[in-house]
Design an enzyme around this catalytic site. Sequence first.
Site, PDB file in Angstrom:
ATOM      1  N   ARG A   1       0.838  -1.203   0.000  1.00  0.00           N
ATOM      2  CA  ARG A   1       0.000   0.000   0.000  1.00  0.00           C
ATOM      3  C   ARG A   1       0.880   1.263   0.000  1.00  0.00           C
ATOM      4  NH1 ARG A   1      -5.873   0.619   0.052  1.00  0.00           N
ATOM      5  NH2 ARG A   1      -6.082   2.811   0.509  1.00  0.00           N
TER       6      ARG A   1
ATOM      7  N   ASN B   1     -11.466  17.064  -0.198  1.00  0.00           N
ATOM      8  CA  ASN B   1     -12.304  15.881  -0.400  1.00  0.00           C
ATOM      9  C   ASN B   1     -13.763  16.269  -0.232  1.00  0.00           C
ATOM     10  OD1 ASN B   1     -12.899  13.003  -0.628  1.00  0.00           O
ATOM     11  ND2 ASN B   1     -13.404  13.080   1.556  1.00  0.00           N
ATOM     12  N   THR B   2     -14.625  15.588  -0.965  1.00  0.00           N
ATOM     13  CA  THR B   2     -16.054  15.762  -0.728  1.00  0.00           C
ATOM     14  C   THR B   2     -16.631  14.443  -0.232  1.00  0.00           C
ATOM     15  OG1 THR B   2     -18.158  16.427  -1.658  1.00  0.00           O
ATOM     16  CG2 THR B   2     -16.606  15.407  -3.191  1.00  0.00           C
ATOM     17  N   HIS B   3     -17.445  14.553   0.832  1.00  0.00           N
ATOM     18  CA  HIS B   3     -17.976  13.364   1.499  1.00  0.00           C
ATOM     19  C   HIS B   3     -19.499  13.487   1.599  1.00  0.00           C
ATOM     20  CE1 HIS B   3     -18.105   9.918   4.138  1.00  0.00           C
ATOM     21  NE2 HIS B   3     -18.878  10.615   4.943  1.00  0.00           N
TER      22      HIS B   3
ATOM     23  N   ASP C   1      -6.709  15.003   5.898  1.00  0.00           N
ATOM     24  CA  ASP C   1      -5.581  14.805   6.813  1.00  0.00           C
ATOM     25  C   ASP C   1      -5.324  13.302   6.948  1.00  0.00           C
ATOM     26  OD1 ASP C   1      -7.494  13.823   8.527  1.00  0.00           O
ATOM     27  OD2 ASP C   1      -7.258  15.390  10.045  1.00  0.00           O
TER      28      ASP C   1
ATOM     29  N   GLY D   1      -6.490  11.111   8.947  1.00  0.00           N
ATOM     30  CA  GLY D   1      -7.592  10.276   9.429  1.00  0.00           C
ATOM     31  C   GLY D   1      -8.566   9.956   8.301  1.00  0.00           C
TER      32      GLY D   1
ATOM     33  N   ASP E   1     -11.746  10.971   6.828  1.00  0.00           N
ATOM     34  CA  ASP E   1     -12.741  12.053   6.780  1.00  0.00           C
ATOM     35  C   ASP E   1     -12.715  12.922   8.034  1.00  0.00           C
ATOM     36  OD1 ASP E   1     -13.600  11.101   4.267  1.00  0.00           O
ATOM     37  OD2 ASP E   1     -14.962   9.677   5.206  1.00  0.00           O
TER      38      ASP E   1
HETATM   39  C1  GAR Z   1     -19.930  11.559  -4.067  1.00  0.00           C
HETATM   40  O1  GAR Z   1     -21.197  11.576  -3.470  1.00  0.00           O
HETATM   41  C2  GAR Z   1     -18.839  11.635  -3.015  1.00  0.00           C
HETATM   42  O2  GAR Z   1     -19.192  12.379  -1.886  1.00  0.00           O
HETATM   43  C3  GAR Z   1     -18.704  10.185  -2.651  1.00  0.00           C
HETATM   44  O3  GAR Z   1     -18.765   9.517  -3.862  1.00  0.00           O
HETATM   45  C4  GAR Z   1     -19.651  10.214  -4.732  1.00  0.00           C
HETATM   46  C5  GAR Z   1     -18.976  10.367  -6.068  1.00  0.00           C
HETATM   47  O4  GAR Z   1     -19.860  10.766  -7.048  1.00  0.00           O
HETATM   48  N1  GAR Z   1     -17.483   9.960  -1.942  1.00  0.00           N
HETATM   49  C6  GAR Z   1     -17.364   9.146  -0.905  1.00  0.00           C
HETATM   50  O5  GAR Z   1     -18.277   8.460  -0.490  1.00  0.00           O
HETATM   51  C7  GAR Z   1     -15.998   9.133  -0.262  1.00  0.00           C
HETATM   52  N2  GAR Z   1     -16.067   8.555   1.031  1.00  0.00           N
HETATM   53  P1  GAR Z   1     -19.362  11.136  -8.500  1.00  0.00           P
HETATM   54  O6  GAR Z   1     -18.383  10.050  -8.947  1.00  0.00           O
HETATM   55  O7  GAR Z   1     -20.594  11.146  -9.349  1.00  0.00           O
HETATM   56  O8  GAR Z   1     -18.705  12.475  -8.440  1.00  0.00           O
END
Ligand code: GAR
Length: 225
Positions: A90, A132-134, A166, A168, A170
């Site tokens: 990894r 990042n977007t969560h 960071d 961790g 999320d």
């Molecule tokens: C998004 O909703 C994002 O927040 C999520 O994957 C989706 C991607 O959508 N990410 C996670 O769950 C990370 N933990 P997309 O490929 O259509 O942009």
Amino acid sequence: MASPPPSVTPGTMQNTPDEHPRTRARLVVLVSGSGTNLQALLDAIAADPQGYGAQVVAVGADRDNIAGLERAAKAGLPTFVVKVKDHATREEWDRVLAATIAAYAPDLVVSAGFMKIVGKEFLALFGGRTVNTHPALLPSFPGAHGVRDALAYGAKVTGCTVHFVDDGVDTGPIIAQGVVEVRSEDDEAALHERIKEVERTLLVEVVGRLARHGYRIEGRKVLIP
Ligand code: GAR
């Protein structure tokens, strides 16, 4: 692989006036799936290339044959794939991923549905400038199943969080959040779709603001002038 120096110091992007951006921030976007967040960024940039203040210089993924990479290719962007299974450890995967991204000299890395946790080498190069977007309101429901977990818990509202990455899962400083109501008839797919509508707008807005105005991270606070 030689790593060109980043064009800004992590976390200290300098102000670029809205009206006359001197240079556009360089974005490398990482995806693992459908790439609708990537598409939203590409559409916003195409609509106002100078005014948005950022450009996507490459799109990376941890797997092949995903719509996200097709969207990038259609936009004429360079793409790369760095798979965990192609590396002995990894750590090695993380090192190669970091070096591959570094070759594009990004100002910001945007993890837009990238379903891998990055490691030490990546954070050494891109900590403090990876967004990042969560799909949940952190710190609730971190991890790979944010939508499913909020639904199973019986939360009445959930949403999305755009944050810096960071070491961790999320846990990094929060930049912005959007709220979405949970409906009694929701299943995971329906709820995720409504979250993604809010998420795409929020991500585009946040990345543009970071690119145009710069930012500082003080502890857990993200300050955008
Ligand atoms: C998004 O909703 C994002 O927040 C999520 O994957 C989706 C991607 O959508 N990410 C996670 O769950 C990370 N933990 P997309 O490929 O259509 O942009």
